[in-house]
Design an enzyme around this catalytic site. Sequence first.
Site, PDB file in Angstrom:
ATOM      1  N   LEU A   1      76.801  12.263  40.532  1.00 62.21           N
ATOM      2  CA  LEU A   1      76.582  13.591  39.985  1.00 62.21           C
ATOM      3  C   LEU A   1      77.789  14.452  40.347  1.00 62.21           C
ATOM      4  CD1 LEU A   1      72.846  14.247  40.998  1.00 62.21           C
ATOM      5  CD2 LEU A   1      73.697  13.480  38.775  1.00 62.21           C
ATOM      6  N   ASP A   2      78.141  15.376  39.462  1.00 58.97           N
ATOM      7  CA  ASP A   2      79.219  16.306  39.776  1.00 58.97           C
ATOM      8  C   ASP A   2      78.873  17.097  41.033  1.00 58.97           C
ATOM      9  OD1 ASP A   2      80.547  15.494  37.476  1.00 58.97           O
ATOM     10  OD2 ASP A   2      79.649  17.078  36.258  1.00 58.97           O
ATOM     11  N   LYS A   3      79.893  17.612  41.688  1.00 59.86           N
ATOM     12  CA  LYS A   3      79.699  18.368  42.927  1.00 59.86           C
ATOM     13  C   LYS A   3      78.603  19.425  42.791  1.00 59.86           C
ATOM     14  CE  LYS A   3      82.021  21.746  45.883  1.00 59.86           C
ATOM     15  NZ  LYS A   3      83.271  22.522  46.129  1.00 59.86           N
TER      16      LYS A   3
END
Length: 334
Positions: A150-152
Site C-alpha cells: 500500500l502507498d505510504k
Amino acid sequence: MTASPDHDTLPDSASDEGPRTAVVPAHAAGRRFDAVLAELFPEFSRSRLAEWIKSGDALLDGEQARTRDPVTPGQVASLQVVLDTQTHAQPEDIALQVLYEDSEVIVLDKPAGLVVHPGAGNPTGTLVNALLFHDRSLSALPRAGIVHRLDKDTSGVMVVARTLPAHASLVAQLSARQVHRQYLAVVVGAMVSGATVDAPIDRHPRDRLKMAVREDGRDAVTHVRLRERFRGHTAVECRLETGRTHQIRVHMAHLRFPIVGDPLYGGPLRLPRGADEELTARLRGFRRQALHAETLEFTHPTTGEPVRTSAPVPADMLALMAALRADVAAHKAK
C-alpha cells in the site's frame, strides 16, 4: 479444502536449517530431475533449483545428478541448503495492528503514514522493520514476506507470507487475479453511477514520481461502485482486478473524480458552494489521499479455505465523511 500433494514429504523437510527431502511420486517416472524437483519444491524458483543441482546442493538418493537425468519413483530428492538472508533491514519495535495470524500468514491493518519498504528516503521506520521485529524468521523471505503493498498514505489491510510456500501461493493468487481487494475512497465530484475502468497504466512520460494512463502501459482494471453521495463529493467502493502502482488514484483521476487529499493526482482544493467552517476545515486539513484498503480475501496457502479480513475505516476518513454528511443535511434544511 485443497487436495494433499501426491508426494510424501519426510518429517525434516519443514526445517529451514536442515535438508529438505521429498519422495519422487509414481507419475514422475522417467521425467527430468530438474522438472520433478520444481514440482516437489514449488516454493523455490526453477533457476534457483537448477543452480543447486549444478552445485551439488540438490541430490537424488544422496548422490549428485544432472538436470536432465531421469528419475525413478521412490527415489528421495533432497536440498542440502540453508536459506540465505533475503531481507537485510534491521528489526524495529514498531507497533503492528494484527487482524489475523497463523503459522503461514499475517494479515494486518497498516496505518496511513507508514512506509512499507525501506528506501533511500526511508531507511528505517518502515513496515518491513516492524515485521522483522514481530518475526525474525521473515528475513529469509523476499521483502520480509510482503507480496503486495500500500502507498505510504493509504491505510488498510495487507497480507504477509510467513513461509516460502505461502509466499509462492499468494504471489500466484495475485498473478491469477484470485485475491479480492476492496477499497473505500472519498472522491471530488458528485458521481451519478459506478464504472469499470479498463485503462493501462505505466510511468508518467515526464514526471517520474507519477503513473499515468498510457496506451502502451500494463493492463489495469478497477471496478467502482457508489457507496454514498454528498453535495460535491462521493464515497466509492473500488475493487481491484489488477494491482498496478497507484492504480485507484490514477483511475479515479482519469475519470475526473480524483481522490480527496491526493498530493499527486488530486488537483486544487474544491469546496462545495456554501460549505461551512467545519467542512472547509476538514477538506483543507485532509493531507493524504482519502483511500483505505477495507477488505482482503484470499485462499489460505495450506488449508485452501477462504480467509476474509476487513480493517476498520480510520478516524480521519470517518470524520471527513461525517462532515460531508452534515453538509448535505444542513443544505436540505434550508
